[in-house]
Design a protein around this motif. Structure first.
Motif, PDB file in Angstrom:
ATOM      1  N   VAL A 208     117.673  88.871  18.404  1.00 31.76           N
ATOM      2  CA  VAL A 208     116.507  89.294  19.191  1.00 31.76           C
ATOM      3  C   VAL A 208     115.950  90.603  18.639  1.00 31.76           C
ATOM      4  CG1 VAL A 208     115.694  89.968  21.491  1.00 31.76           C
ATOM      5  CG2 VAL A 208     117.322  88.095  21.257  1.00 31.76           C
ATOM      6  N   GLY A 209     116.840  91.425  18.090  1.00 27.47           N
ATOM      7  CA  GLY A 209     116.410  92.706  17.527  1.00 27.47           C
ATOM      8  C   GLY A 209     115.498  92.568  16.320  1.00 27.47           C
ATOM      9  N   MET A 210     115.427  91.382  15.732  1.00 30.69           N
ATOM     10  CA  MET A 210     114.486  91.161  14.639  1.00 30.69           C
ATOM     11  C   MET A 210     113.044  91.143  15.137  1.00 30.69           C
ATOM     12  SD  MET A 210     116.638  88.024  12.972  1.00 30.69           S
ATOM     13  CE  MET A 210     115.366  87.535  11.802  1.00 30.69           C
ATOM     14  N   LEU A 211     112.836  90.808  16.399  1.00 34.55           N
ATOM     15  CA  LEU A 211     111.479  90.571  16.901  1.00 34.55           C
ATOM     16  C   LEU A 211     110.624  91.836  16.986  1.00 34.55           C
ATOM     17  CD1 LEU A 211     112.353  87.964  19.684  1.00 34.55           C
ATOM     18  CD2 LEU A 211     111.609  87.539  17.331  1.00 34.55           C
ATOM     19  N   PRO A 212     111.121  92.948  17.542  1.00 34.06           N
ATOM     20  CA  PRO A 212     110.256  94.142  17.610  1.00 34.06           C
ATOM     21  C   PRO A 212     109.805  94.627  16.244  1.00 34.06           C
ATOM     22  CG  PRO A 212     112.209  94.397  18.995  1.00 34.06           C
ATOM     23  CD  PRO A 212     112.429  93.185  18.161  1.00 34.06           C
ATOM     24  N   GLU A 213     110.670  94.498  15.232  1.00 38.93           N
ATOM     25  CA  GLU A 213     110.321  94.972  13.899  1.00 38.93           C
ATOM     26  C   GLU A 213     109.535  93.929  13.117  1.00 38.93           C
ATOM     27  OE1 GLU A 213     113.894  98.009  12.883  1.00 38.93           O
ATOM     28  OE2 GLU A 213     114.448  95.918  13.146  1.00 38.93           O
ATOM     29  N   GLY A 214     109.874  92.659  13.307  1.00 37.94           N
ATOM     30  CA  GLY A 214     109.110  91.611  12.639  1.00 37.94           C
ATOM     31  C   GLY A 214     107.638  91.673  13.001  1.00 37.94           C
ATOM     32  N   ASN A 215     107.374  92.195  14.182  1.00 37.39           N
ATOM     33  CA  ASN A 215     106.006  92.368  14.661  1.00 37.39           C
ATOM     34  C   ASN A 215     105.186  93.294  13.772  1.00 37.39           C
ATOM     35  OD1 ASN A 215     103.851  92.311  16.635  1.00 37.39           O
ATOM     36  ND2 ASN A 215     104.539  94.317  17.321  1.00 37.39           N
ATOM     37  N   TRP A 216     105.876  94.148  12.971  1.00 31.56           N
ATOM     38  CA  TRP A 216     105.165  95.167  12.181  1.00 31.56           C
ATOM     39  C   TRP A 216     105.213  94.918  10.672  1.00 31.56           C
ATOM     40  CZ3 TRP A 216     101.859  98.988  13.310  1.00 31.56           C
ATOM     41  CH2 TRP A 216     101.660  99.261  14.674  1.00 31.56           C
ATOM     42  N   ILE A 217     105.848  93.857  10.222  1.00 33.11           N
ATOM     43  CA  ILE A 217     105.956  93.628   8.780  1.00 33.11           C
ATOM     44  C   ILE A 217     104.582  93.543   8.118  1.00 33.11           C
ATOM     45  CG2 ILE A 217     106.645  91.955   7.023  1.00 33.11           C
ATOM     46  CD1 ILE A 217     109.137  91.380   8.731  1.00 33.11           C
ATOM     47  N   THR A 218     103.696  92.776   8.696  1.00 36.55           N
ATOM     48  CA  THR A 218     102.372  92.601   8.073  1.00 36.55           C
ATOM     49  C   THR A 218     101.461  93.802   8.282  1.00 36.55           C
ATOM     50  OG1 THR A 218     101.524  91.485  10.057  1.00 36.55           O
ATOM     51  CG2 THR A 218     102.491  90.097   8.332  1.00 36.55           C
ATOM     52  N   ARG A 219     101.856  94.724   9.166  1.00 35.45           N
ATOM     53  CA  ARG A 219     101.002  95.877   9.464  1.00 35.45           C
ATOM     54  C   ARG A 219     101.585  97.184   8.953  1.00 35.45           C
ATOM     55  NH1 ARG A 219     100.024  95.800  15.673  1.00 35.45           N
ATOM     56  NH2 ARG A 219     102.158  94.982  15.757  1.00 35.45           N
ATOM     57  N   ALA A 220     102.672  97.119   8.197  1.00 36.82           N
ATOM     58  CA  ALA A 220     103.262  98.337   7.636  1.00 36.82           C
ATOM     59  C   ALA A 220     102.240  99.036   6.736  1.00 36.82           C
ATOM     60  CB  ALA A 220     104.522  97.995   6.861  1.00 36.82           C
ATOM     61  N   PRO A 221     102.283 100.360   6.660  1.00 41.29           N
ATOM     62  CA  PRO A 221     101.200 101.107   6.001  1.00 41.29           C
ATOM     63  C   PRO A 221     101.197 101.078   4.475  1.00 41.29           C
ATOM     64  CG  PRO A 221     102.850 102.609   6.869  1.00 41.29           C
ATOM     65  CD  PRO A 221     103.213 101.255   7.380  1.00 41.29           C
TER      66      PRO A 221
ATOM     67  N   TYR B 222     121.687  90.323  25.918  1.00 42.52           N
ATOM     68  CA  TYR B 222     121.575  91.036  24.653  1.00 42.52           C
ATOM     69  C   TYR B 222     121.192  92.460  24.989  1.00 42.52           C
ATOM     70  CZ  TYR B 222     116.610  89.906  25.389  1.00 42.52           C
ATOM     71  OH  TYR B 222     115.361  89.767  25.937  1.00 42.52           O
ATOM     72  N   SER B 223     121.167  93.327  24.005  1.00 42.28           N
ATOM     73  CA  SER B 223     120.926  94.751  24.253  1.00 42.28           C
ATOM     74  C   SER B 223     119.585  94.975  24.947  1.00 42.28           C
ATOM     75  CB  SER B 223     120.962  95.538  22.941  1.00 42.28           C
ATOM     76  OG  SER B 223     120.718  96.910  23.173  1.00 42.28           O
ATOM     77  N   THR B 224     119.605  95.780  26.002  1.00 41.32           N
ATOM     78  CA  THR B 224     118.404  96.035  26.792  1.00 41.32           C
ATOM     79  C   THR B 224     117.294  96.693  25.981  1.00 41.32           C
ATOM     80  OG1 THR B 224     119.357  98.157  27.501  1.00 41.32           O
ATOM     81  CG2 THR B 224     119.674  96.259  28.962  1.00 41.32           C
ATOM     82  N   ILE B 225     117.643  97.385  24.899  1.00 39.73           N
ATOM     83  CA  ILE B 225     116.644  98.133  24.134  1.00 39.73           C
ATOM     84  C   ILE B 225     115.555  97.231  23.570  1.00 39.73           C
ATOM     85  CG2 ILE B 225     117.848  97.986  21.913  1.00 39.73           C
ATOM     86  CD1 ILE B 225     116.126 101.141  23.254  1.00 39.73           C
ATOM     87  N   PHE B 226     115.882  95.971  23.329  1.00 40.86           N
ATOM     88  CA  PHE B 226     114.919  95.077  22.688  1.00 40.86           C
ATOM     89  C   PHE B 226     113.934  94.456  23.670  1.00 40.86           C
ATOM     90  CE2 PHE B 226     118.704  94.929  19.836  1.00 40.86           C
ATOM     91  CZ  PHE B 226     118.151  95.757  18.867  1.00 40.86           C
ATOM     92  N   ASN B 227     114.011  94.877  24.917  1.00 40.70           N
ATOM     93  CA  ASN B 227     113.034  94.437  25.912  1.00 40.70           C
ATOM     94  C   ASN B 227     111.935  95.477  26.113  1.00 40.70           C
ATOM     95  OD1 ASN B 227     114.050  91.893  26.491  1.00 40.70           O
ATOM     96  ND2 ASN B 227     115.538  92.699  27.942  1.00 40.70           N
ATOM     97  N   TYR B 228     111.820  96.398  25.161  1.00 42.85           N
ATOM     98  CA  TYR B 228     110.737  97.387  25.170  1.00 42.85           C
ATOM     99  C   TYR B 228     109.798  97.093  23.998  1.00 42.85           C
ATOM    100  CZ  TYR B 228     113.472 100.003  28.579  1.00 42.85           C
ATOM    101  OH  TYR B 228     114.170 100.368  29.704  1.00 42.85           O
ATOM    102  N   PRO B 229     108.503  97.305  24.169  1.00 38.06           N
ATOM    103  CA  PRO B 229     107.541  96.958  23.114  1.00 38.06           C
ATOM    104  C   PRO B 229     107.502  97.988  21.996  1.00 38.06           C
ATOM    105  CG  PRO B 229     106.392  97.946  24.972  1.00 38.06           C
ATOM    106  CD  PRO B 229     107.838  97.812  25.396  1.00 38.06           C
ATOM    107  N   THR B 230     107.052  97.554  20.822  1.00 38.98           N
ATOM    108  CA  THR B 230     106.811  98.454  19.700  1.00 38.98           C
ATOM    109  C   THR B 230     105.300  98.598  19.547  1.00 38.98           C
ATOM    110  OG1 THR B 230     107.103  96.516  18.254  1.00 38.98           O
ATOM    111  CG2 THR B 230     108.951  98.005  18.480  1.00 38.98           C
ATOM    112  N   LEU B 231     104.774  99.734  19.965  1.00 38.91           N
ATOM    113  CA  LEU B 231     103.331  99.918  20.098  1.00 38.91           C
ATOM    114  C   LEU B 231     102.676 100.517  18.866  1.00 38.91           C
ATOM    115  CD1 LEU B 231     103.305 101.339  23.753  1.00 38.91           C
ATOM    116  CD2 LEU B 231     103.117  98.956  23.006  1.00 38.91           C
ATOM    117  N   THR B 232     103.419 101.321  18.091  1.00 41.89           N
ATOM    118  CA  THR B 232     102.837 101.986  16.921  1.00 41.89           C
ATOM    119  C   THR B 232     103.817 101.907  15.760  1.00 41.89           C
ATOM    120  OG1 THR B 232     103.776 104.197  17.312  1.00 41.89           O
ATOM    121  CG2 THR B 232     101.733 103.631  18.492  1.00 41.89           C
TER     122      THR B 232
END
Length: 330
Positions: free
Chosen positions: A65-78, A125-135
């Motif tokens: 599940v921890g792959m999801l917050p970061e996978g969200n930013w792969i195509t938008r990395a600077p 699973y770890s509660t931390i991954f239920n928070y969004p990655t906004l930036t």
């Protein structure tokens, strides 16, 4: 309920849980107390096996599940470099999940059973991954804080009493240390950048600080599993001890970045040689555990969709295996 009792060359025999041989229990406890590794074919109390399945499967679910917050930013990395680093990190997390699922399977559970427990809400699973990655700064905060907390939890697990789990953690910890450094590097760049970039880094720290402290689990006096897990050497440190170590290490790192930890009660305590910190909102923690986190439903939907959409692969693999076995039996 039954547990497995090993009988040497005679093979395994199932006996009821409430009739576990006291001598075998005593021998098991002595091995654990002597810091010996327990291996899959060794006799173990059913409660020990159950605790391990719960902890290792929860750990594996968290990696996936921890792959999801970061996978969200792969195509938008600077930058291309940032994309490559983030993609490699997400791939590492997938590998960690694989190692851990394999370790749990040595205890007699299956990948399907563990996944079904997750999708039904029985497993967590770890509660931390239920928070969004906004930036983009959240990628830095996750690497620095979340992976930093994970390392604090996982380094002692290299000495956990169950051999397959301990051995899996050796590589996991090495890779997580790179993840933590990568996240801190992102935060260093932002903190030394424009005022807007530094504000972005501070905002990410503000949002992930308290959820990162919650990653260690509830206070020791409210933790239903800590005492037994410590006695069995499954855990080597209590939740509160690990949380304190994390705070003591991370606060100076924030100061070096020129960022402010969002805790007005934070102060150095000379007597204990560590920081005092404010009260954690445990109501929020338990709400997130119940599935009420900001993006909990989205996370579970992605996992459920992946499971359902991948059904044809599992069915094809089963059909191939059945055909292979039939051919061998002919």
């Amino acid at each position: 309920m039954y547990t497995t009792e090993l009988k040497g060359a005679e093979g395994a025999k199932l006996v009821p849980m409430d009739r576990e041989d006291p001598a075998m229990v005593a021998a098991f406890e002595a091995r654990v107390a002597a810091d010996e590794f327990i291996e899959p074919k060794d006799w173990m109390p059913q409660a020990y096996r159950k605790t391990l399945v719960r902890q290792i499967s929860q750990h594996a679910h968290s990696e996936i599940v921890g792959m999801l917050p970061e996978g969200n930013w792969i195509t938008r990395a600077p930058s291309l470099r940032r994309k490559m680093v983030l993609l490699a990190k997400v791939q590492d997390e997938a590998g960690h999940g694989l190692y851990l699922y394999c370790a749990a399977e040595t205890l007699g559970t299956s990948r399907d059973e563990m996944t079904e427990a997750l999708l039904s809400g029985k497993a967590k699973y770890s509660t931390i991954f239920n928070y969004p990655t906004l930036t983009w700064a959240d990628m830095g905060a996750i690497g620095w804080l979340v992976d930093g907390a994970a390392i604090m939890n996982q380094v002692p697990l290299q000495r956990t009493s169950y051999g397959p789990y301990a051995r899996a953690m050796v590589r996991v910890c090495k890779e997580e240390s790179f993840h933590q450094r990568q996240g801190y590097e992102v935060m260093m760049g932002l903190a030394a950048g424009t005022p807007e970039q530094k504000a972005m880094a501070q905002n990410a720290l503000n949002r992930f600080w308290w959820p990162s402290l919650m990653m260690f689990g509830p206070p020791d006096e409210n933790s239903p599993n800590t005492a037994q897990s410590m006695r069995w050497r499954i855990k080597r440190d209590t939740n509160d001890d690990l949380r304190q170590k994390f705070v003591d290490i991370t606060v100076p790192q924030a100061e070096y970045l020129g960022l402010t930890v969002p805790d007005p009660d934070l102060k150095w305590n000379e007597d204990k040689g560590g920081y005092d910190y404010g009260a954690i909102d445990w109501d929020e923690f338990y709400a997130v555990v119940r599935g009420e986190g900001p993006v909990a439903k989205e996370r579970m939907k992605v996992r459920r969709d992946a499971w359902e959409n991948g059904a044809w692969v599992r069915e094809a693999a089963d059909a191939y295996e059945a055909k292979r076995e039939a051919r061998l039996a002919a």
